[in-house]
Design an enzyme around this catalytic site. Sequence first.
Site, mmCIF file in Angstrom:
data_model
loop_
_atom_site.group_PDB
_atom_site.id
_atom_site.type_symbol
_atom_site.label_atom_id
_atom_site.label_comp_id
_atom_site.label_asym_id
_atom_site.label_seq_id
_atom_site.Cartn_x
_atom_site.Cartn_y
_atom_site.Cartn_z
ATOM 1 N N LYS A 161 -14.605 -5.283 -6.606
ATOM 2 C CA LYS A 161 -15.696 -4.457 -6.627
ATOM 3 C C LYS A 161 -15.413 -3.229 -5.693
ATOM 4 O O LYS A 161 -15.832 -2.101 -6.032
ATOM 5 C CB LYS A 161 -16.611 -5.138 -5.865
ATOM 6 C CG LYS A 161 -17.185 -6.352 -6.843
ATOM 7 C CD LYS A 161 -18.463 -7.324 -6.170
ATOM 8 C CE LYS A 161 -18.732 -8.290 -7.081
ATOM 9 N NZ LYS A 161 -20.060 -9.077 -6.476
ATOM 10 N N GLY A 162 -14.473 -3.367 -4.726
ATOM 11 C CA GLY A 162 -14.209 -2.281 -3.828
ATOM 12 C C GLY A 162 -15.014 -2.580 -2.438
ATOM 13 O O GLY A 162 -16.091 -2.928 -2.380
ATOM 14 N N ASP A 210 -1.851 -2.058 -4.077
ATOM 15 C CA ASP A 210 -3.365 -1.948 -3.551
ATOM 16 C C ASP A 210 -3.804 -0.586 -3.846
ATOM 17 O O ASP A 210 -3.219 0.291 -3.707
ATOM 18 C CB ASP A 210 -3.512 -2.482 -2.145
ATOM 19 C CG ASP A 210 -3.450 -4.064 -1.939
ATOM 20 O OD1 ASP A 210 -3.442 -4.816 -2.909
ATOM 21 O OD2 ASP A 210 -3.137 -4.388 -0.773
ATOM 22 N N ARG A 263 -5.568 -5.907 -10.866
ATOM 23 C CA ARG A 263 -6.503 -6.562 -10.219
ATOM 24 C C ARG A 263 -7.658 -5.858 -10.320
ATOM 25 O O ARG A 263 -7.779 -4.608 -9.854
ATOM 26 C CB ARG A 263 -6.155 -7.054 -8.754
ATOM 27 C CG ARG A 263 -7.035 -7.853 -7.923
ATOM 28 C CD ARG A 263 -6.716 -7.678 -6.487
ATOM 29 N NE ARG A 263 -5.536 -8.467 -6.320
ATOM 30 C CZ ARG A 263 -4.780 -7.741 -5.209
ATOM 31 N NH1 ARG A 263 -4.976 -6.719 -4.564
ATOM 32 N NH2 ARG A 263 -3.564 -8.444 -4.914
ATOM 33 N N THR A 289 -12.616 -12.175 -7.346
ATOM 34 C CA THR A 289 -14.071 -12.328 -6.909
ATOM 35 C C THR A 289 -14.280 -13.602 -6.355
ATOM 36 O O THR A 289 -13.567 -14.511 -6.680
ATOM 37 C CB THR A 289 -15.200 -12.274 -8.027
ATOM 38 O OG1 THR A 289 -16.420 -12.370 -7.613
ATOM 39 C CG2 THR A 289 -14.894 -13.102 -9.189
ATOM 40 N N LYS A 322 0.939 -1.182 -0.038
ATOM 41 C CA LYS A 322 0.063 0.150 0.017
ATOM 42 C C LYS A 322 0.806 1.134 -0.019
ATOM 43 O O LYS A 322 1.930 1.296 0.760
ATOM 44 C CB LYS A 322 -1.107 0.134 1.190
ATOM 45 C CG LYS A 322 -2.021 -1.025 1.250
ATOM 46 C CD LYS A 322 -2.887 -1.119 2.535
ATOM 47 C CE LYS A 322 -3.605 -2.588 2.644
ATOM 48 N NZ LYS A 322 -2.693 -3.565 2.462
#
Length: 328
Positions: A208-209, A155, A205, A247, A121
């Site tokens: 959806k969030g 990310d 990647r 997913t 991150k």
Amino acid sequence: MALGRTLILKTSALKPVESLVRKSFLFRPLVRRFIAGDTLEESLKASRDLLDRGLRVSLDYLGENTANEAEALAAKKTYLEMLDRISEVPQVKKFVDEFGASYTAEKRNGTNVEPLNISIKLTQCGMDQGFDFAEANYRSVLERARAGSNFVRVDMEASDYTERTLKMIDTVRHEFPNTGTVLQSYLMRNDADVQTIIDWQIRVRLVKGAYLEPAAVAFPEKSKVDEQYIIQAKKLLREAHYPAIATQDESIITALNQFVAEEKIPKQNFEYQMLYGIRRDLQDSLVKEGFNVRIYVPFGDSWYPYFTRRLAERPANMLFIAKSMFKG
């Protein structure tokens, strides 16, 4: 569903709630379901088990928004240690022996991508302390990864960081082809971001969030997010360089598998990604069908924000806790 998700995220942000979750034994089984452990050693053990099952892994050292430069430098040190330890894993050694000691700009697909990589991150690299400072830390990690023929995924965090994250990727991508990022289909801007990533031909990647975002920037309705996700996933499968479709939604996977078959897209041109502790049966069945599957394996003691986002994605997990509270 959206209301339950919002309620969980807002409630979990309260300090008394965080304290309760961290201290109560009732939550430990759920925490251990989603988190591989507090230490790198625990995460590597979990990773080796997954690799032995024919899965691939992305290690994630949990933590966001470092408060100062010292914390960011400590996180960078952990990233470098992760890469060093990964290089000792037998499957990784075999991969490096076969495909070379450094990551090159050649187009890679599922037959020659790394079995075990890391996700990082930018706020953990010090983005809040300054773009240039975070970039220097990020580049250090990329250098170490390239030397080991490995890959670093950045990310995507809350929407306040989306533009800065893409700017950072654009800053380094020509020098370091061994990096990629994440896009979130619930963001209204994501159609444009998908096209940007396709134009750059870097690995992405699609998720959806999971952050709590205002309706001005993210679709609140699950049905709309699912619709956007499928449209964007199909575009990436057709046009992107080795996309990762992240997913656990079996209906979405079924629809995408049908699309892949109809479009004659080779299975080695992409991978599915799933979260640690979720749908092991589906992971194994996809591997048996010849699909590439990578598991996102988080570890570290800063697990609370990640854990609450997982609960919010699946409010049914709260039933587990409620039942436990009423057992004698």
